[in-house]
Design a protein around this motif. Structure first.
Motif, PDB file in Angstrom:
ATOM      1  N   GLY A 338     -29.658  29.800  -0.231  1.00 55.59           N
ATOM      2  CA  GLY A 338     -30.141  28.631   0.483  1.00 55.59           C
ATOM      3  C   GLY A 338     -29.505  28.504   1.855  1.00 55.59           C
ATOM      4  O   GLY A 338     -30.182  28.211   2.856  1.00 55.59           O
ATOM      5  N   ILE A 339     -28.202  28.746   1.926  1.00 55.13           N
ATOM      6  CA  ILE A 339     -27.486  28.681   3.207  1.00 55.13           C
ATOM      7  C   ILE A 339     -28.003  29.747   4.163  1.00 55.13           C
ATOM      8  O   ILE A 339     -28.184  29.499   5.358  1.00 55.13           O
ATOM      9  CB  ILE A 339     -25.970  28.841   2.983  1.00 55.13           C
ATOM     10  N   TYR A 340     -28.251  30.949   3.626  1.00 58.19           N
ATOM     11  CA  TYR A 340     -28.743  32.047   4.468  1.00 58.19           C
ATOM     12  C   TYR A 340     -30.051  31.660   5.164  1.00 58.19           C
ATOM     13  O   TYR A 340     -30.207  31.839   6.371  1.00 58.19           O
ATOM     14  CB  TYR A 340     -28.957  33.306   3.630  1.00 58.19           C
ATOM     15  N   PHE A 341     -31.013  31.149   4.397  1.00 60.14           N
ATOM     16  CA  PHE A 341     -32.308  30.823   4.981  1.00 60.14           C
ATOM     17  C   PHE A 341     -32.272  29.533   5.801  1.00 60.14           C
ATOM     18  O   PHE A 341     -33.204  29.253   6.560  1.00 60.14           O
ATOM     19  CB  PHE A 341     -33.376  30.731   3.881  1.00 60.14           C
ATOM     20  N   THR A 342     -31.198  28.742   5.651  1.00 59.73           N
ATOM     21  CA  THR A 342     -31.046  27.528   6.456  1.00 59.73           C
ATOM     22  C   THR A 342     -30.513  27.849   7.845  1.00 59.73           C
ATOM     23  O   THR A 342     -30.902  27.223   8.841  1.00 59.73           O
ATOM     24  CB  THR A 342     -30.082  26.530   5.758  1.00 59.73           C
ATOM     25  N   SER A 343     -29.599  28.823   7.914  1.00 60.08           N
ATOM     26  CA  SER A 343     -28.884  29.113   9.161  1.00 60.08           C
ATOM     27  C   SER A 343     -29.468  30.321   9.887  1.00 60.08           C
ATOM     28  O   SER A 343     -29.391  31.462   9.403  1.00 60.08           O
ATOM     29  CB  SER A 343     -27.398  29.368   8.866  1.00 60.08           C
ATOM     30  N   SER A 344     -30.038  30.096  11.051  1.00 57.51           N
ATOM     31  CA  SER A 344     -30.552  31.201  11.859  1.00 57.51           C
ATOM     32  C   SER A 344     -29.419  32.092  12.355  1.00 57.51           C
ATOM     33  O   SER A 344     -29.592  33.308  12.535  1.00 57.51           O
ATOM     34  CB  SER A 344     -31.347  30.666  13.054  1.00 57.51           C
ATOM     35  N   THR A 345     -28.233  31.491  12.534  1.00 57.68           N
ATOM     36  CA  THR A 345     -27.069  32.262  12.981  1.00 57.68           C
ATOM     37  C   THR A 345     -26.683  33.308  11.940  1.00 57.68           C
ATOM     38  O   THR A 345     -26.436  34.479  12.260  1.00 57.68           O
ATOM     39  CB  THR A 345     -25.869  31.333  13.238  1.00 57.68           C
ATOM     40  N   VAL A 346     -26.628  32.886  10.680  1.00 56.41           N
ATOM     41  CA  VAL A 346     -26.295  33.813   9.591  1.00 56.41           C
ATOM     42  C   VAL A 346     -27.359  34.894   9.496  1.00 56.41           C
ATOM     43  O   VAL A 346     -27.049  36.080   9.304  1.00 56.41           O
ATOM     44  CB  VAL A 346     -26.171  33.055   8.253  1.00 56.41           C
ATOM     45  N   GLN A 347     -28.617  34.517   9.635  1.00 54.48           N
ATOM     46  CA  GLN A 347     -29.708  35.492   9.534  1.00 54.48           C
ATOM     47  C   GLN A 347     -29.612  36.563  10.620  1.00 54.48           C
ATOM     48  O   GLN A 347     -29.870  37.740  10.356  1.00 54.48           O
ATOM     49  CB  GLN A 347     -31.054  34.772   9.645  1.00 54.48           C
ATOM     50  N   HIS A 348     -29.225  36.175  11.821  1.00 51.77           N
ATOM     51  CA  HIS A 348     -29.161  37.134  12.926  1.00 51.77           C
ATOM     52  C   HIS A 348     -27.873  37.966  12.920  1.00 51.77           C
ATOM     53  O   HIS A 348     -27.873  39.133  13.288  1.00 51.77           O
ATOM     54  CB  HIS A 348     -29.292  36.399  14.263  1.00 51.77           C
ATOM     55  N   GLN A 349     -26.760  37.335  12.505  1.00 50.30           N
ATOM     56  CA  GLN A 349     -25.471  38.014  12.596  1.00 50.30           C
ATOM     57  C   GLN A 349     -24.995  38.626  11.275  1.00 50.30           C
ATOM     58  O   GLN A 349     -24.090  39.459  11.281  1.00 50.30           O
ATOM     59  CB  GLN A 349     -24.409  37.028  13.116  1.00 50.30           C
ATOM     60  N   ALA A 350     -25.572  38.196  10.178  1.00 55.04           N
ATOM     61  CA  ALA A 350     -25.133  38.709   8.871  1.00 55.04           C
ATOM     62  C   ALA A 350     -26.342  38.867   7.952  1.00 55.04           C
ATOM     63  O   ALA A 350     -26.448  38.226   6.907  1.00 55.04           O
ATOM     64  CB  ALA A 350     -24.091  37.781   8.258  1.00 55.04           C
ATOM     65  N   GLY A 351     -27.263  39.733   8.354  1.00 49.87           N
ATOM     66  CA  GLY A 351     -28.486  39.928   7.585  1.00 49.87           C
ATOM     67  C   GLY A 351     -28.254  40.445   6.183  1.00 49.87           C
ATOM     68  O   GLY A 351     -29.089  40.257   5.299  1.00 49.87           O
ATOM     69  N   TYR A 352     -27.096  41.073   5.972  1.00 49.61           N
ATOM     70  CA  TYR A 352     -26.783  41.627   4.657  1.00 49.61           C
ATOM     71  C   TYR A 352     -26.525  40.544   3.618  1.00 49.61           C
ATOM     72  O   TYR A 352     -26.503  40.813   2.405  1.00 49.61           O
ATOM     73  CB  TYR A 352     -25.539  42.518   4.745  1.00 49.61           C
ATOM     74  N   VAL A 353     -26.312  39.300   4.052  1.00 47.96           N
ATOM     75  CA  VAL A 353     -25.968  38.211   3.128  1.00 47.96           C
ATOM     76  C   VAL A 353     -27.070  37.978   2.098  1.00 47.96           C
ATOM     77  O   VAL A 353     -26.793  37.701   0.926  1.00 47.96           O
ATOM     78  CB  VAL A 353     -25.673  36.913   3.908  1.00 47.96           C
ATOM     79  N   ALA A 354     -28.330  38.119   2.503  1.00 53.82           N
ATOM     80  CA  ALA A 354     -29.444  37.907   1.569  1.00 53.82           C
ATOM     81  C   ALA A 354     -29.385  38.914   0.425  1.00 53.82           C
ATOM     82  O   ALA A 354     -29.497  38.549  -0.754  1.00 53.82           O
ATOM     83  CB  ALA A 354     -30.778  38.005   2.295  1.00 53.82           C
ATOM     84  N   LEU A 355     -29.193  40.189   0.755  1.00 53.82           N
ATOM     85  CA  LEU A 355     -29.096  41.213  -0.281  1.00 53.82           C
ATOM     86  C   LEU A 355     -27.859  40.988  -1.143  1.00 53.82           C
ATOM     87  O   LEU A 355     -27.919  41.104  -2.375  1.00 53.82           O
ATOM     88  CB  LEU A 355     -29.061  42.607   0.347  1.00 53.82           C
TER      89      LEU A 355
END
Length: 490
Positions: A338-355
């Motif tokens: 949930g945090i991953y898809f909420t934060s565009s910063t996390v998505q751009h800088q830490a794309g591996y978090v979803a996996l």
């Protein structure tokens, strides 16, 4: 692992393990079809022009069929035996897989997916029932959980098949058609194994039941075949004549609450959104369809590895500890998604978090709620009403599975992807509270002890207000209440 193998050697010969593996192919059917559609869907939607609603229908229709299969399986398992029900299930699966592979439009694909669902729903119910009825208590947890291991193996095989076929013409047809192989293996394999001793005894075939038990326990120095058969026959006599409406009896309700609670929460924590839509979720992080399918293989590998860990630990650490630990892990991973898809910063800088979150989620589910549900419903219900009660729990499981699969894409559009994962996390917290309060420990306990303690409202250690009551009195009271022989049907 050494302890489990040692107990296996003491508890049975090669027949026991062979029976378990063949019966668990039913789980592999479910796993393969669950996993393969996730990758095939990326290509089906373009080839057959399937929109969002059609995609959800293609996925969820199998689950609707599984509900029907689970309803039928309770009757079939008693009427024609566990063995022949699984032969029928494998045969239906072959027909359904061929139909899906040659589908020319969405309605045709949906129709054969429904047929596959009937097969899968039947197999998913009968497999743990069959295995539990041939297994000695000391290895029952590990052997019944072979079915869940087969589910995860089927999912991994499906992901690998999707990966290998992603560049082939008509790839989704081949992906779905390969399912013919495990379906045929189940149908043919079940022809080579015996009926369960419990089913034989319930149908008055005592000599056959004794011979099967002798074969199953031939390498166990502690086994007393005559005593075990007598216990089975006694339970069968006392509980003969039970009907579906007996599920509503006061003595059965606490058991049913546990079984259905496990069934519903297993799905409402969102597991099959990960299995069915893992490539879709990963593609939403910016990956291509091909890359999403590739990364999904890691999800499948994690699932198999941690389910194997669960199989080895269930009879050592117990069901309850793994269930609670796993539920905590999957709750935290859902929050992370949930945090991953909420934060565009996390998505751009830490794309591996979803996996990473998906891997933690699947590992947590695999060591806890995944195998524990199927194991528990094979342990907590009395023999005479077991098939009906397990069918009710399985119907609830498939029904919940259908609701989750049929609404995920729409729900994600309505409340956002992150909102959906936060919702599943909230449900997981409720699930943990339910498990902590209601689910008993069943490790190293006979089926009869588990059932009596649940019916009497005892805690996970078997303690309660009438703990001083003798074991014989508890059995008598429980069985008399169940059958209504001494109280009437009111």
């Amino acid at each position: 692992m050494t302890s489990f193998i040692t107990d296996m050697r003491r508890s049975g010969n090669g027949l026991l393990l062979r029976i378990t593996i063949i019966a668990a192919i039913g789980g592999l059917l479910f796993g393969y079809d669950t996993g393969v559609i996730s990758g095939a869907l990326l290509y089906i939607k373009g080839d057959l022009h399937a929109g969002k609603f059609a995609q959800q229908a293609i996925v969820s229709t199998l689950l609707l069929g599984a509900v029907i299969g689970a309803v039928l399986s309770g009757y079939l398992a008693d009427a024609i035996s566990r063995k022949w029900t699984k032969v029928l299930s494998g045969s239906l699966y072959v027909v359904g897989a061929l139909g899906c592979a040659f589908a020319v439009n969405v309605p045709m694909l949906i129709g054969f997916r429904f047929l596959l669902g009937i097969s899968v729903g039947t197999a998913s119910f009968v497999a743990p029932l069959y295995i539990s009825e041939v297994s000695p208590p000391r290895v029952r947890g590990g052997l019944v959980s072979f079915n869940q291991l087969a589910v995860t193996a089927g999912i991994l095989i499906a992901y690998i098949v999707d990966f290998l076929l992603k560049g082939v013409d008509n790839n989704w047809r081949w992906m779905l058609g390969v399912a013919v192989i495990p379906g045929a293996a189940l149908a043919v394999g079940m022809l080579t194994v015996p009926h369960t001793p419990r089913w034989l005894a319930e149908h008055g075939r005592d000599d056959e039941a004794r011979k099967v038990l002798q074969r199953l326990r031939s390498d166990d120095p502690d086994a007393d075949v005559d005593e075990e058969l007598e216990e089975i026959k006694k339970a069968s006599r006392e509980e003969r004549g039970t009907r579906t409406k007996d599920l509503a009896r006061p003595q059965i309700r606490p058991l049913l609450v546990v079984g259905i609670g496990l069934a519903v929460f297993q799905q409402f924590v969102g597991i099959n959104t990960v299995i069915y839509y893992a490539p879709t979720i990963l593609s939403q992080t910016g990956l291509s369809a091909s890359s999403s399918i590739t990364q999904t293989v890691f999800v499948g590998i994690t699932n198999v590895v941690f389910t194997t860990v669960a199989v080895l630990l269930l009879d050592r650490l117990g069901r309850r500890k793994l269930l609670l630990t796993g539920t905590v892990g999957l709750t935290l991973s859902l929050i992370l998604l949930g945090i991953y898809f909420t934060s565009s910063t996390v998505q751009h800088q830490a794309g591996y978090v979803a996996l990473l979150a998906l891997l933690i989620y699947i590992a947590s589910f695999a060591i806890g709620l995944g195998p524990v549900f199927w194991l528990m419903i094979s342990e907590i219900y009395p023999t005479g009403i077991k098939s009906k009660a397990m069918a009710a729990s399985t119907v609830a499981n498939w029904g919940a599975n259908f609701l989750v699969a049929a609404t995920f894409l729409s729900l994600a559009s309505a409340i956002s992807r992150e909102g959906t994962f936060f919702l599943y996390a909230g449900i997981s917290i409720i699930a943990f509270a339910f498990f902590a309060a209601k689910v008993p420990e069943t490790k190293d306990r006979s089926l009869e002890d588990i059932q009596n303690d649940l019916a009497a409202g005892r805690d996970e250690e078997g303690n309660g207000q009438d703990a001083a009551t003798t074991e014989g009195q508890r059995h008598a009271r429980h069985n008399h209440d169940l059958t209504g022989k001494h109280r009437g049907d009111s």
